[in-house]
Design a protein around this motif. Structure first.
Motif, PDB file in Angstrom:
ATOM      1  N   ILE A  46      -6.885 -10.424  -6.046  1.00  0.00           N
ATOM      2  CA  ILE A  46      -7.149  -9.822  -4.733  1.00  0.00           C
ATOM      3  C   ILE A  46      -7.628  -8.382  -4.902  1.00  0.00           C
ATOM      4  N   LEU A  47      -6.975  -7.651  -5.813  1.00  0.00           N
ATOM      5  CA  LEU A  47      -7.354  -6.260  -6.063  1.00  0.00           C
ATOM      6  C   LEU A  47      -8.770  -6.184  -6.627  1.00  0.00           C
ATOM      7  N   GLN A  48      -9.088  -7.044  -7.581  1.00  0.00           N
ATOM      8  CA  GLN A  48     -10.425  -7.042  -8.174  1.00  0.00           C
ATOM      9  C   GLN A  48     -11.494  -7.372  -7.137  1.00  0.00           C
ATOM     10  N   ASP A  49     -11.204  -8.322  -6.260  1.00  0.00           N
ATOM     11  CA  ASP A  49     -12.162  -8.691  -5.215  1.00  0.00           C
ATOM     12  C   ASP A  49     -12.379  -7.534  -4.248  1.00  0.00           C
ATOM     13  N   TYR A  50     -11.275  -6.827  -3.916  1.00  0.00           N
ATOM     14  CA  TYR A  50     -11.403  -5.686  -3.000  1.00  0.00           C
ATOM     15  C   TYR A  50     -12.190  -4.556  -3.660  1.00  0.00           C
ATOM     16  N   GLN A  51     -11.889  -4.281  -4.927  1.00  0.00           N
ATOM     17  CA  GLN A  51     -12.605  -3.230  -5.646  1.00  0.00           C
ATOM     18  C   GLN A  51     -14.091  -3.546  -5.720  1.00  0.00           C
ATOM     19  N   SER A  52     -14.419  -4.809  -5.925  1.00  0.00           N
ATOM     20  CA  SER A  52     -15.818  -5.226  -5.976  1.00  0.00           C
ATOM     21  C   SER A  52     -16.500  -5.024  -4.623  1.00  0.00           C
ATOM     22  N   ALA A  53     -15.781  -5.402  -3.547  1.00  0.00           N
ATOM     23  CA  ALA A  53     -16.336  -5.247  -2.196  1.00  0.00           C
ATOM     24  C   ALA A  53     -16.515  -3.774  -1.853  1.00  0.00           C
ATOM     25  N   TYR A  54     -15.544  -2.938  -2.261  1.00  0.00           N
ATOM     26  CA  TYR A  54     -15.637  -1.503  -1.969  1.00  0.00           C
ATOM     27  C   TYR A  54     -16.767  -0.864  -2.779  1.00  0.00           C
ATOM     28  N   SER A  55     -16.943  -1.305  -4.011  1.00  0.00           N
ATOM     29  CA  SER A  55     -18.031  -0.793  -4.839  1.00  0.00           C
ATOM     30  C   SER A  55     -19.387  -1.130  -4.216  1.00  0.00           C
ATOM     31  N   GLU A  56     -19.495  -2.341  -3.681  1.00  0.00           N
ATOM     32  CA  GLU A  56     -20.730  -2.747  -3.006  1.00  0.00           C
ATOM     33  C   GLU A  56     -20.960  -1.897  -1.754  1.00  0.00           C
ATOM     34  N   TYR A  57     -19.883  -1.632  -1.017  1.00  0.00           N
ATOM     35  CA  TYR A  57     -19.971  -0.773   0.173  1.00  0.00           C
ATOM     36  C   TYR A  57     -20.442   0.623  -0.210  1.00  0.00           C
ATOM     37  N   GLN A  58     -19.860   1.198  -1.274  1.00  0.00           N
ATOM     38  CA  GLN A  58     -20.235   2.548  -1.694  1.00  0.00           C
ATOM     39  C   GLN A  58     -21.682   2.598  -2.165  1.00  0.00           C
TER      40      GLN A  58
END
Length: 231
Positions: A46-58
């Motif tokens: 879950i953490l890795q998926d969120y980090q990936s989504a946040y990286s895409e957002y940034q």
């Protein structure tokens, strides 16, 4: 003293019960460890998926920031030459001067717009600005809940900005550039803000209001992740 047959059977039963109980405890501990490992693996995914989504957002924010900089840098950056020393004791009220009159929507407390700025103190020291080298930083616009910041995407009345900005920008039009001189009580007051804005210091800004950029949705922090961190 020798034990009787009945006693020997009793001892054997106790031994069997003890062994079975011990093995059962080990089984429960092993199962618990397996469950903990599975939970940890799930949390990590879950953490890795969120980090990936946040990286895409940034990445999208960075691309938008560059696009806006390319569009507005040449217009806004020359006004950095207006920064200079001013008489702190003469600033009793908010004073505005329109350097460029915009042709867009007039700004009210609820208008959504983005802003670039240069801020300086009475000594002419710039304490913060949107200009970085030969480009512009991200304009003030997007709210950042993870930082507790409400941006101009909620309108200036709700934004986390000093009162002098809220009052000084109203009435200008999007596309305009305005100089705003702010008395200390409408700025950072008796607390001040860092070394460059001591207590009871008036400050000045040049602000450019631009059309709001396209919305970029920030990924929400998963509820499971918040629970994992004690949320």
């Amino acid at each position: 003293m020798a034990t009787s047959k009945a006693q020997r059977w009793g001892i054997l039963v106790i031994l069997i019960v003890t062994v079975v109980g011990t093995l059962g405890s080990f089984a429960v501990m092993a199962l618990s460890t397996q469950n903990d490992a599975a939970d940890a693996a799930k949390q990590q995914k879950i953490l890795q998926d969120y980090q990936s989504a946040y990286s895409e957002y940034q990445t999208k924010i960075d691309a938008q920031t560059k696009e806006l900089s390319d569009k507005y840098y040449a217009t806004f950056s020359p006004y950095a030459s207006r920064v200079g020393v001013f008489d702190r004791d003469s600033i009793k009220d908010i004073v505005t001067e329109d350097l460029v009159v915009g042709e867009g929507t007039e700004i009210t407390g609820a208008t959504k717009f983005a802003a670039y700025y240069i801020g300086w103190n009475p000594k002419g020291k710039v304490f913060d600005q949107s200009i970085s080298g030969e480009s512009l930083k991200e304009p003030i616009y997007h709210s950042k809940p993870e930082q507790g910041f409400v941006g101009l995407d909620q309108g200036i009345d709700k934004a986390n900005l000093i009162e002098g900005w809220k009052e000084g920008m109203k009435g200008m039009r999007i596309g305009g550039i305005r100089m705003i001189t702010i008395p200390s009580d409408k700025a950072y007051g008796e607390q001040g803000s860092g070394d460059d804005i001591p207590p009871n210091t008036p400050i000045a800004f040049i602000v450019m209001a631009v059309e709001p950029p396209a919305a970029i949705a920030m990924p929400e922090i998963p509820a499971e992740l918040m629970q994992g961190f004690g949320g």
